[in-house]
Design an enzyme around this catalytic site. Sequence first.
Site, PDB file in Angstrom:
ATOM      1  N   LYS A  18       0.866  -1.189   0.000  1.00 21.36           N
ATOM      2  CA  LYS A  18       0.000   0.000   0.000  1.00 21.36           C
ATOM      3  C   LYS A  18       0.892   1.226   0.000  1.00 21.36           C
ATOM      4  O   LYS A  18       1.832   1.313   0.786  1.00 21.36           O
ATOM      5  CB  LYS A  18      -0.884  -0.020   1.240  1.00 21.36           C
ATOM      6  CG  LYS A  18      -1.805   1.171   1.356  1.00 21.36           C
ATOM      7  CD  LYS A  18      -2.808   0.904   2.460  1.00 21.36           C
ATOM      8  CE  LYS A  18      -2.903   2.021   3.427  1.00 21.36           C
ATOM      9  NZ  LYS A  18      -3.869   1.785   4.481  1.00 21.36           N
TER      10      LYS A  18
ATOM     11  N   CYS B 288       0.320  14.855  -6.273  1.00 18.30           N
ATOM     12  CA  CYS B 288      -0.347  14.083  -7.324  1.00 18.30           C
ATOM     13  C   CYS B 288      -1.428  13.185  -6.743  1.00 18.30           C
ATOM     14  O   CYS B 288      -1.229  12.555  -5.716  1.00 18.30           O
ATOM     15  CB  CYS B 288       0.695  13.221  -8.045  1.00 18.30           C
ATOM     16  SG  CYS B 288      -0.009  12.101  -9.267  1.00 18.30           S
TER      17      CYS B 288
ATOM     18  N   CYS C 238      -3.370  11.474  -9.387  1.00 16.54           N
ATOM     19  CA  CYS C 238      -3.721  10.662 -10.555  1.00 16.54           C
ATOM     20  C   CYS C 238      -2.777   9.480 -10.742  1.00 16.54           C
ATOM     21  O   CYS C 238      -3.020   8.632 -11.583  1.00 16.54           O
ATOM     22  CB  CYS C 238      -3.719  11.513 -11.828  1.00 16.54           C
ATOM     23  SG  CYS C 238      -2.071  11.988 -12.423  1.00 16.54           S
TER      24      CYS C 238
ATOM     25  N   CYS D 164       2.873  16.750  -7.859  1.00 16.48           N
ATOM     26  CA  CYS D 164       2.157  16.882  -9.127  1.00 16.48           C
ATOM     27  C   CYS D 164       3.054  17.546 -10.169  1.00 16.48           C
ATOM     28  O   CYS D 164       3.755  18.506  -9.868  1.00 16.48           O
ATOM     29  CB  CYS D 164       0.899  17.734  -8.916  1.00 16.48           C
ATOM     30  SG  CYS D 164      -0.011  18.043 -10.440  1.00 16.48           S
TER      31      CYS D 164
ATOM     32  N   HIS E 233      -2.010  14.847 -14.776  1.00 20.86           N
ATOM     33  CA  HIS E 233      -3.456  14.608 -14.735  1.00 20.86           C
ATOM     34  C   HIS E 233      -4.171  15.240 -15.930  1.00 20.86           C
ATOM     35  O   HIS E 233      -5.234  14.783 -16.334  1.00 20.86           O
ATOM     36  CB  HIS E 233      -4.059  15.116 -13.416  1.00 20.86           C
ATOM     37  CG  HIS E 233      -3.874  16.567 -13.194  1.00 20.86           C
ATOM     38  ND1 HIS E 233      -2.722  17.098 -12.644  1.00 20.86           N
ATOM     39  CD2 HIS E 233      -4.683  17.613 -13.455  1.00 20.86           C
ATOM     40  CE1 HIS E 233      -2.836  18.408 -12.575  1.00 20.86           C
ATOM     41  NE2 HIS E 233      -4.011  18.749 -13.066  1.00 20.86           N
TER      42      HIS E 233
END
Length: 100
Positions: free
Chosen positions: A41, A59, A61, A70, A74
């Site tokens: 995980k 981020c 996405c 990020c 995306h």
Amino acid sequence: MATLRATTVSQGRVAVSSRRVSVVVRADGQINPSIRKSEEKVADFVKASELPKPKAVFCRCWRAEKFPYCDGAHLKHNKETGDNVGPLVIDTAAAAPASQ
């Protein structure tokens, strides 16, 4: 759920109508294509005091080359899939009380 408003003008009259539209986006298969796949995980914890700048953009996405930060990946993902995912933005400057 979004509300759409349509305005029509006919012979000097204006008609406005509203309707609710529900959009459901489902991912087929795995969402995370390549980030830390050896881990059971993936979870990242960042203390606000340790942010690299007063504003940090993370981020959501799973496509960023600089994950967990990020890089705008995306935008391409959303265009290709019809998804609407965007980044998590943490702005510590906005949370700070104004000086007097």
